[in-house]
Write an enzyme that holds these catalytic residues in place. Structure first.
Site, PDB file in Angstrom:
ATOM      1  N   HIS A  41       4.598 -83.919 -22.017  1.00  0.00           N
ATOM      2  CA  HIS A  41       4.478 -84.275 -23.428  1.00  0.00           C
ATOM      3  C   HIS A  41       5.668 -83.842 -24.273  1.00  0.00           C
ATOM      4  O   HIS A  41       5.815 -84.288 -25.405  1.00  0.00           O
ATOM      5  CB  HIS A  41       3.211 -83.645 -24.035  1.00  0.00           C
ATOM      6  N   ARG A  66       5.176 -78.221 -15.878  1.00  0.00           N
ATOM      7  CA  ARG A  66       4.149 -79.273 -15.838  1.00  0.00           C
ATOM      8  C   ARG A  66       4.851 -80.622 -15.783  1.00  0.00           C
ATOM      9  O   ARG A  66       5.636 -80.958 -16.672  1.00  0.00           O
ATOM     10  CB  ARG A  66       3.222 -79.208 -17.052  1.00  0.00           C
ATOM     11  N   GLU A 142      -8.747 -81.962 -16.643  1.00  0.00           N
ATOM     12  CA  GLU A 142      -8.853 -82.168 -18.089  1.00  0.00           C
ATOM     13  C   GLU A 142      -9.656 -83.416 -18.445  1.00  0.00           C
ATOM     14  O   GLU A 142      -9.496 -83.967 -19.541  1.00  0.00           O
ATOM     15  CB  GLU A 142      -7.452 -82.252 -18.698  1.00  0.00           C
ATOM     16  N   ASP A 168      -7.969 -82.625 -23.916  1.00  0.00           N
ATOM     17  CA  ASP A 168      -8.252 -83.889 -23.243  1.00  0.00           C
ATOM     18  C   ASP A 168      -9.659 -83.902 -22.654  1.00  0.00           C
ATOM     19  O   ASP A 168     -10.318 -84.954 -22.620  1.00  0.00           O
ATOM     20  CB  ASP A 168      -7.223 -84.140 -22.143  1.00  0.00           C
TER      21      ASP A 168
END
Length: 256
Positions: A41, A66, A142, A168
């Protein structure tokens, strides 16, 4: 990711989304144990993330990244640059967990290619064996689907840890996309994942935005480590507090 020994504090990491070499150093100086570089992200690209990893001391066990997908190519680059953990987002099946392990671990546990590009990254008699012990394969659960299939995911050979994405997970239940849930399906999922991971000797972590909430989860034994805060959110808070302090000081002077 290993569980903290009795008397030790659980590891605390933060999420980094910007290409800063100095931020991990400042965070560790403040008391954080490590970082999760966010290539999913954040603004971080692969080259910047690999450079940051090389700037972190080799003995930091919590230099995590990540990734945006299970593509083994960027995972390999991150590992060769020194990542000690790969967090794979939205894992919802055994096959996805197996793909994560395959990309993260050397044979026979996985399919990671041997190409050392950082000296003394995994010291020991067996470079590949030491590498497999040093690097954590972390499945991020998630969604409702991930929680429903927790048993098949967590029991994947070679999987080291599960990391909960509460926002999420909340969205997948039709709830607002936020973390730090005290009750409801997200809290129930945390308790369920604690049971499953404990049964299989896998550690459990979670993202949190509030220190008091994270402290409660750790005190209750529900998680083994936390990702506490995101760099841009922390900076935004510091900016806001600084300007608010200036406005308050100005107001006090004008009223005196």
């Amino acid at each position: 990711m290993k569980r903290a020994a009795p008397g030790e504090l659980a590891p605390v990491l933060y999420h980094q989304t910007v290409a800063s070499f100095s931020m991990p150093e400042w965070a560790v100086a403040a008391g954080y144990d490590g970082v999760i570089l966010d290539l999913q992200h954040g603004e971080l690209g692969l080259e910047a993330a690999c450079g940051i990893l090389r700037s972190i001391p080799r003995d930091n066990a919590y230099a995590y990244a990540r990734v945006g997908s299970l593509d083994p190519a960027p995972i390999l680059r991150l590992l060769d640059s020194g990542a000690r953990g790969i967090v794979a987002p939205t894992v919802e099946s055994r096959s996805q967990a197996e793909a994560l392990v395959a990309a993260t671990k050397y044979p026979p546990a996985g399919n990671r290619s041997l190409g050392p590009s950082r000296p003394a990254l995994y010291p020991g008699d067996s470079y590949t064996g030491a590498g497999n012990r040093a690097v954590s394969a972390v499945a991020q659960i998630e969604t409702r689907a991930g929680v429903d299939r927790a048993e098949e995911i967590v029991s994947t050979p070679g999987l080291d840890s599960v990391y909960i994405g509460p926002a999420d997970l909340a969205v997948s239940h039709g709830l607002p996309g936020r973390g730090d849930w005290e009750d409801g399906p997200v809290r129930e999922a945390i308790a369920h994942l604690r049971e499953v991971t404990a049964a299989h000797g896998v550690t459990l972590g979670i993202y949190s935005g509030r220190p008091e909430y994270a402290a409660g989860l750790l005190a209750d034994g529900l998680v083994d480590y936390v990702g506490l805060g995101i760099d841009l959110v922390l900076l935004n808070r510091a900016f806001g507090d600084t300007i608010a302090g200036l406005d308050s000081a100005r107001s006090a002077r004008s009223n005196s």
